[in-house]
Design a protein around this motif. Structure first.
Motif, mmCIF file in Angstrom:
data_model
loop_
_atom_site.group_PDB
_atom_site.id
_atom_site.type_symbol
_atom_site.label_atom_id
_atom_site.label_comp_id
_atom_site.label_asym_id
_atom_site.label_seq_id
_atom_site.Cartn_x
_atom_site.Cartn_y
_atom_site.Cartn_z
ATOM 1 N N PRO A 146 0.864 -1.269 -0.021
ATOM 2 C CA PRO A 146 -0.084 0.021 0.021
ATOM 3 C C PRO A 146 0.762 1.282 -0.017
ATOM 4 C CG PRO A 146 -0.946 -1.676 1.557
ATOM 5 C CD PRO A 146 0.371 -2.150 1.263
ATOM 6 N N GLY A 147 0.555 2.086 -0.777
ATOM 7 C CA GLY A 147 1.288 3.621 -0.859
ATOM 8 C C GLY A 147 2.597 3.365 -1.779
ATOM 9 N N ALA A 148 2.845 2.187 -2.229
ATOM 10 C CA ALA A 148 4.136 2.212 -3.191
ATOM 11 C C ALA A 148 4.127 3.035 -4.317
ATOM 12 C CB ALA A 148 4.457 0.754 -3.395
ATOM 13 N N ARG A 149 5.263 3.501 -4.811
ATOM 14 C CA ARG A 149 5.374 4.269 -6.023
ATOM 15 C C ARG A 149 5.961 3.302 -7.031
ATOM 16 N NH1 ARG A 149 4.768 9.782 -5.768
ATOM 17 N NH2 ARG A 149 6.169 10.039 -7.389
ATOM 18 N N VAL A 150 5.240 2.574 -7.791
ATOM 19 C CA VAL A 150 5.481 1.870 -8.934
ATOM 20 C C VAL A 150 5.746 2.331 -10.117
ATOM 21 C CG1 VAL A 150 4.392 -0.336 -10.018
ATOM 22 C CG2 VAL A 150 3.721 0.337 -7.531
ATOM 23 N N PHE A 151 6.703 1.652 -10.765
ATOM 24 C CA PHE A 151 7.177 1.945 -12.255
ATOM 25 C C PHE A 151 7.141 0.495 -12.757
ATOM 26 C CE2 PHE A 151 10.481 1.883 -15.367
ATOM 27 C CZ PHE A 151 10.212 3.033 -16.366
ATOM 28 N N LEU A 152 6.293 0.706 -14.209
ATOM 29 C CA LEU A 152 6.065 -0.617 -14.712
ATOM 30 C C LEU A 152 7.004 -0.602 -15.956
ATOM 31 C CD1 LEU A 152 4.408 -3.216 -15.598
ATOM 32 C CD2 LEU A 152 2.829 -1.639 -16.526
ATOM 33 N N THR A 153 7.820 -1.653 -16.288
ATOM 34 C CA THR A 153 8.650 -1.605 -17.316
ATOM 35 C C THR A 153 8.309 -2.770 -18.169
ATOM 36 O OG1 THR A 153 10.958 -1.724 -18.146
ATOM 37 C CG2 THR A 153 10.603 -2.875 -16.109
ATOM 38 N N MET A 154 7.880 -2.685 -19.520
ATOM 39 C CA MET A 154 7.560 -3.679 -20.428
ATOM 40 C C MET A 154 8.594 -3.810 -21.642
ATOM 41 S SD MET A 154 3.607 -2.850 -20.741
ATOM 42 C CE MET A 154 3.666 -1.335 -21.272
ATOM 43 N N ASP A 155 8.974 -5.188 -22.081
ATOM 44 C CA ASP A 155 9.615 -5.320 -23.056
ATOM 45 C C ASP A 155 8.974 -6.653 -23.742
ATOM 46 O OD1 ASP A 155 11.539 -5.557 -25.153
ATOM 47 O OD2 ASP A 155 13.009 -6.525 -24.004
ATOM 48 N N VAL A 156 7.753 -6.368 -24.447
ATOM 49 C CA VAL A 156 6.818 -7.391 -24.791
ATOM 50 C C VAL A 156 6.394 -7.022 -26.042
ATOM 51 C CG1 VAL A 156 6.238 -8.447 -22.485
ATOM 52 C CG2 VAL A 156 5.123 -6.502 -23.268
ATOM 53 N N PRO A 157 6.941 -6.920 -27.211
ATOM 54 C CA PRO A 157 6.812 -6.430 -28.371
ATOM 55 C C PRO A 157 5.459 -7.070 -28.854
ATOM 56 C CG PRO A 157 8.965 -6.840 -28.652
ATOM 57 C CD PRO A 157 8.582 -7.402 -27.081
ATOM 58 N N GLY A 158 4.451 -6.264 -29.201
ATOM 59 C CA GLY A 158 3.277 -6.564 -29.857
ATOM 60 C C GLY A 158 2.146 -6.874 -28.876
ATOM 61 N N HIS A 159 2.504 -6.806 -27.343
ATOM 62 C CA HIS A 159 1.640 -7.148 -26.345
ATOM 63 C C HIS A 159 1.552 -6.171 -25.222
ATOM 64 C CE1 HIS A 159 1.383 -11.247 -27.714
ATOM 65 N NE2 HIS A 159 2.783 -11.281 -27.945
ATOM 66 N N GLU A 160 2.194 -4.831 -25.419
ATOM 67 C CA GLU A 160 2.191 -4.042 -24.655
ATOM 68 C C GLU A 160 0.683 -3.403 -24.220
ATOM 69 O OE1 GLU A 160 5.841 -3.157 -27.210
ATOM 70 O OE2 GLU A 160 3.491 -3.559 -27.731
ATOM 71 N N GLY A 161 -0.260 -3.229 -25.200
ATOM 72 C CA GLY A 161 -1.728 -2.880 -24.681
ATOM 73 C C GLY A 161 -2.288 -3.953 -24.077
ATOM 74 N N HIS A 162 -2.026 -5.242 -24.438
ATOM 75 C CA HIS A 162 -2.611 -6.164 -23.473
ATOM 76 C C HIS A 162 -2.311 -6.399 -21.902
ATOM 77 C CE1 HIS A 162 -4.075 -8.521 -26.984
ATOM 78 N NE2 HIS A 162 -2.814 -8.185 -27.585
ATOM 79 N N VAL A 163 -0.834 -6.057 -21.665
ATOM 80 C CA VAL A 163 -0.332 -5.783 -20.495
ATOM 81 C C VAL A 163 -1.017 -4.632 -19.818
ATOM 82 C CG1 VAL A 163 1.735 -5.428 -19.000
ATOM 83 C CG2 VAL A 163 1.736 -6.967 -20.869
ATOM 84 N N LEU A 164 -1.043 -3.461 -20.344
ATOM 85 C CA LEU A 164 -1.817 -2.614 -19.826
ATOM 86 C C LEU A 164 -3.271 -2.468 -19.623
ATOM 87 C CD1 LEU A 164 -0.023 0.523 -22.129
ATOM 88 C CD2 LEU A 164 0.209 0.069 -19.357
ATOM 89 N N ARG A 165 -3.775 -3.111 -20.353
ATOM 90 C CA ARG A 165 -5.405 -3.309 -20.406
ATOM 91 C C ARG A 165 -5.694 -4.378 -18.968
ATOM 92 N NH1 ARG A 165 -5.639 -3.253 -25.880
ATOM 93 N NH2 ARG A 165 -5.184 -5.766 -25.934
ATOM 94 N N GLY A 166 -4.722 -5.281 -18.870
ATOM 95 C CA GLY A 166 -4.701 -6.163 -17.856
ATOM 96 C C GLY A 166 -4.352 -5.702 -16.480
ATOM 97 N N ALA A 167 -3.788 -4.373 -16.457
ATOM 98 C CA ALA A 167 -3.415 -3.667 -15.271
ATOM 99 C C ALA A 167 -4.853 -3.078 -14.608
ATOM 100 C CB ALA A 167 -2.192 -2.457 -15.529
ATOM 101 N N GLY A 168 -5.801 -2.965 -15.510
ATOM 102 C CA GLY A 168 -7.119 -2.159 -15.060
ATOM 103 C C GLY A 168 -6.743 -0.833 -14.619
ATOM 104 N N ARG A 169 -7.358 -0.666 -13.280
ATOM 105 C CA ARG A 169 -7.551 0.659 -12.776
ATOM 106 C C ARG A 169 -6.054 0.984 -12.047
ATOM 107 N NH1 ARG A 169 -7.847 0.262 -7.076
ATOM 108 N NH2 ARG A 169 -8.715 -1.670 -6.445
ATOM 109 N N TYR A 170 -5.307 -0.184 -11.963
ATOM 110 C CA TYR A 170 -3.837 0.174 -11.368
ATOM 111 C C TYR A 170 -3.130 0.756 -12.194
ATOM 112 C CZ TYR A 170 -5.552 -3.029 -7.480
ATOM 113 O OH TYR A 170 -6.449 -3.353 -6.582
ATOM 114 N N ALA A 171 -3.239 0.771 -13.759
ATOM 115 C CA ALA A 171 -2.382 1.518 -14.486
ATOM 116 C C ALA A 171 -2.198 2.922 -14.259
ATOM 117 C CB ALA A 171 -2.890 1.255 -15.971
ATOM 118 N N ALA A 172 -3.395 3.504 -13.814
ATOM 119 C CA ALA A 172 -3.606 4.897 -13.228
ATOM 120 C C ALA A 172 -2.645 5.122 -11.857
ATOM 121 C CB ALA A 172 -4.860 5.141 -13.026
#
Length: 231
Positions: free
Chosen positions: A124-150
């Motif tokens: 709780p309260g963590a300051r999160v950095f998401l790093t992706m190296d998934v060519p062609g699947h970036e959108g899928h990962v972000l959609r799967g993060a749901g409300r937590y992407a924000a």
């Protein structure tokens, strides 16, 4: 005008730094950004996660790291390297926008949504950095993060200037999704692969962060302009 030059101009107008891939290592630059924006948790997804984490540790990042690696070989190496690092955990999943199984490079792996795992891996309260190296699947990962992407302080994603992968994330779409959609500001662009015949950049990495940073919030452009005003 080359596409990368246009991309550089676009993000420089926003006060972003554009790396040229030479000189200072990407790991050191990213570690400095993580410190500037007060990041204490990095979630790593994709093929170069092991090298990225090692570079971050060498550059001085000491926060928590959560790596997702569905393939047996790379995961074994990640767990070997993380064995002596109590703040680095490795989970055996691919990340996407659904739960089930997926075939990755010939191996059947379990796929999970990040929003289903978020509270298990992020304090709780963590300051999160998401790093992706998934060519062609970036959108899928972000959609799967749901409300937590924000809730992410920052996100690094690959973006393409040419249709290299099905469902790949075009550069303009990356700006729209992460800047307009999530309220993040692009702060760094690193060139990636290029066409050896034309020299045209095909793909780059873009780093986004949410303002305001915990340190000096002035961008390099603003700082330079302010210095000029007093000159």
């Amino acid at each position: 005008m080359p596409l990368l030059h246009l991309a550089r101009r676009a993000v420089q107008r926003l006060g972003a730094f554009v790396a040229d891939g030479r000189g200072e290592s990407r790991g050191r630059q990213l570690a400095r950004l993580l410190d500037t924006f007060g990041v204490d948790t990095v979630i790593g997804v994709g093929a170069h996660c092991c090298g990225d984490v090692t570079a971050l540790r060498r550059a001085g990042y000491r926060g928590r790291i959560v790596s997702f690696e569905p393939l047996t070989g790379p995961r074994t190496e990640l767990r070997r390297r993380s064995a002596s690092d109590p703040d680095w955990i490795v989970l055996p999943y691919a990340l996407g926008d659904r739960t089930g199984t997926v075939v990755v490079h010939g191996q059947t792996a379990e796929i999970r949504r990040l929003d289903d795992l978020w509270e298990q891996v992020v304090a709780p309260g963590a300051r999160v950095f998401l790093t992706m190296d998934v060519p062609g699947h970036e959108g899928h990962v972000l959609r799967g993060a749901g409300r937590y992407a924000a809730e992410c302080v920052g996100i690094r994603t690959g973006a393409s200037f040419a249709p290299l992968h099905e469902d790949g994330l075009p550069f303009a779409e990356a700006l729209a999704l992460l800047q307009a959609g999530l309220g993040l500001t692009p702060v760094s662009v690193v060139p990636g692969s290029s066409d050896p015949h034309t020299g045209r950049t095909l793909r780059c990495d873009v780093v986004f962060f949410r303002e305001e940073p915990t340190g000096d919030s002035r961008s390099p452009v603003a700082t330079a302009q302010q210095a000029g005003d007093h000159g």
